[in-house]
Design a protein around this motif. Structure first.
Motif, PDB file in Angstrom:
ATOM      1  N   LEU A 150      34.265  42.412  45.361  1.00 18.32           N
ATOM      2  CA  LEU A 150      34.004  41.189  44.589  1.00 18.32           C
ATOM      3  C   LEU A 150      33.350  41.504  43.248  1.00 18.32           C
ATOM      4  O   LEU A 150      33.660  40.878  42.224  1.00 18.32           O
ATOM      5  CB  LEU A 150      33.121  40.232  45.405  1.00 18.32           C
ATOM      6  N   ASP A 151      32.455  42.507  43.253  1.00 19.28           N
ATOM      7  CA  ASP A 151      31.813  42.901  41.994  1.00 19.28           C
ATOM      8  C   ASP A 151      32.854  43.371  40.977  1.00 19.28           C
ATOM      9  O   ASP A 151      32.809  42.997  39.803  1.00 19.28           O
ATOM     10  CB  ASP A 151      30.814  44.041  42.250  1.00 19.28           C
ATOM     11  N   LYS A 154      35.065  40.547  39.697  1.00 25.03           N
ATOM     12  CA  LYS A 154      34.338  39.692  38.750  1.00 25.03           C
ATOM     13  C   LYS A 154      34.251  40.375  37.390  1.00 25.03           C
ATOM     14  O   LYS A 154      34.480  39.754  36.351  1.00 25.03           O
ATOM     15  CB  LYS A 154      32.930  39.430  39.299  1.00 25.03           C
ATOM     16  N   ARG A 155      33.949  41.649  37.409  1.00 27.73           N
ATOM     17  CA  ARG A 155      33.820  42.386  36.149  1.00 27.73           C
ATOM     18  C   ARG A 155      35.144  42.433  35.393  1.00 27.73           C
ATOM     19  O   ARG A 155      35.171  42.354  34.153  1.00 27.73           O
ATOM     20  CB  ARG A 155      33.321  43.818  36.466  1.00 27.73           C
ATOM     21  N   HIS A 159      41.278  37.177  39.863  1.00 33.11           N
ATOM     22  CA  HIS A 159      41.241  36.507  41.164  1.00 33.11           C
ATOM     23  C   HIS A 159      42.211  37.207  42.106  1.00 33.11           C
ATOM     24  O   HIS A 159      43.352  37.485  41.738  1.00 33.11           O
ATOM     25  CB  HIS A 159      41.637  35.036  41.033  1.00 33.11           C
ATOM     26  N   ARG A 178      30.721  33.361  48.905  1.00 30.64           N
ATOM     27  CA  ARG A 178      30.791  34.050  47.611  1.00 30.64           C
ATOM     28  C   ARG A 178      32.257  34.193  47.180  1.00 30.64           C
ATOM     29  O   ARG A 178      32.592  33.981  46.003  1.00 30.64           O
ATOM     30  CB  ARG A 178      30.116  35.427  47.697  1.00 30.64           C
ATOM     31  N   GLU A 182      33.654  32.411  43.748  1.00 33.73           N
ATOM     32  CA  GLU A 182      34.160  33.213  42.639  1.00 33.73           C
ATOM     33  C   GLU A 182      35.644  32.972  42.384  1.00 33.73           C
ATOM     34  O   GLU A 182      36.265  33.669  41.581  1.00 33.73           O
ATOM     35  CB  GLU A 182      33.792  34.693  42.860  1.00 33.73           C
ATOM     36  N   HIS A 184      38.480  32.962  44.345  1.00 35.61           N
ATOM     37  CA  HIS A 184      39.597  33.653  44.991  1.00 35.61           C
ATOM     38  C   HIS A 184      40.292  32.747  46.002  1.00 35.61           C
ATOM     39  O   HIS A 184      39.702  31.798  46.510  1.00 35.61           O
ATOM     40  CB  HIS A 184      39.097  34.931  45.677  1.00 35.61           C
TER      41      HIS A 184
END
Ligand code: ZN
Length: 327
Positions: A150-151, A154-155, A159, A178, A182, A184
């Motif tokens: 996920l990190d 996000k960076r 998606h 989470r 975010e 997805h």
């Protein structure tokens, strides 16, 4: 005064001529007299000139016709009076009236078109998702690998799609939320990961329902996708998914990441196999797979492809349908 009278005469004659062409009204002195008796002088084009009744040739409504508020009504009344008078004339006389002086045709009644009530037509197909590719991860959510993935996503501003196992959702609801927060796509990957094609109908139903209940309870999520474990399904599995408003999501690019557990191989297979509309299979419970995410995203973008969530790539899946790609 003489000039004024001359102007009054010619205007009055003009007005009279609109009703009955010469020689019916030939005595201009009579008309002049009438005009003088009726009120203010008539000077064509002058703002203070009263509006003449086209029927009688006389000013309409005396001084009140001069007020702005009534001028429109007066004009309409004059038009209507003139039309009635014109229609009463013999045909030859009507034809003698110059066209530009004839009364305008009364407005035709608006045509009413009756549109038959139609059955509501189906909504148009959503536009194709150009250059889109869905990268998908099965078997989470789990602490560590899912979170590191996920990190990275996000960076990179990407998606993906997570096919979650119901019992893992119960164990790690905060990771599920989470994933949801975010942006997805989240799908159903059964509750305890059995081969659904080998299960009884009741078990298939329970595996789907228990996972949907977990998603609803922990994330308020109603999934639109099922990925059967091992990609194993039959017509009963497809029908069970369809009965719950879901479609099956298989894949056309298999990285085999769970077998080789190699970051470079995972990246190479994902990027080389992908084309517009592809669905790429991976698992977010293996560290080498998570480590390949950045390489995959960069590689897809270098090919002009755009990694997106499945919900974005296939906006309105047909329930019960089996998708291997977007088309
Ligand atoms: Zn799986």
């Amino acid at each position: 005064m003489k000039r004024l009278l001359a102007a009054v005469s010619s205007a009055a004659i003009l007005s009279a001529a609109m009703l009955v062409p010469a020689p019916a009204v030939a005595d201009s002195s009579q008309v002049t007299q009438i005009a003088l008796l009726q009120g203010p002088p008539v000077i064509p084009g002058h703002p203070l000139s009263p509006i003449l009744d086209r029927g009688t040739g006389l000013p309409i409504g005396g001084s009140s016709a001069l007020t702005a508020g009534s001028s429109q009504r007066a004009a309409l009344a004059a038009e209507e009076g003139w039309r009635r008078a014109y229609e009463g004339l013999p045909t030859q006389v009507q034809q003698a009236v110059p066209p530009h002086l004839r009364p305008p045709e009364p407005a035709a009644p608006a045509e009413v078109t009756v549109v038959p009530v139609q059955e509501p037509s189906p909504a148009p197909e959503p536009p194709r998702c150009y250059n889109c590719v869905a990268i998908t991860y099965d078997d989470g959510p789990v602490p560590g690998t899912t979170e590191r993935l996920l990190d990275t996503l996000k960076r990179k501003g990407v998606h993906a799609t997570f096919f979650v196992v119901g019992q893992n959702v119960h164990a790690h609801p905060e990771i599920l939320r989470r994933i949801r927060d975010e942006g997805h796509t989240i799908g159903n990957h059964s509750y305890s990961h059995p081969d659904l094609a080998r299960q009884a109908d009741g078990t298939i139903a329970a595996q789907l329902d228990d996972t949907n209940a977990a998603l609803s309870r922990h994330g308020g999520i109603t999934p639109r996708w099922v990925r059967p474990p091992y990609g194993s399904y039959d017509s009963r599995v497809a029908a069970a998914a369809g009965a719950r408003g879901m479609a099956l999501a298989i894949w056309d690019v298999d990285t085999a990441d769970w077998q080789h557990r190699n970051t470079a191989t995972t990246c190479q297979r994902a990027v080389a196999g992908a084309r517009e509309g592809s669905v790429i299979l991976m698992h977010d419970i293996h560290e080498p797979t998570v480590a390949a995410a950045e390489c995959i995203i960069d590689g897809l973008r270098a090919k002009g492809l755009r990694p997106v969530g499945l919900d974005e790539m296939i906006k309105r899946p047909d329930t019960g349908h089996v998708y291997r790609r977007a088309d």
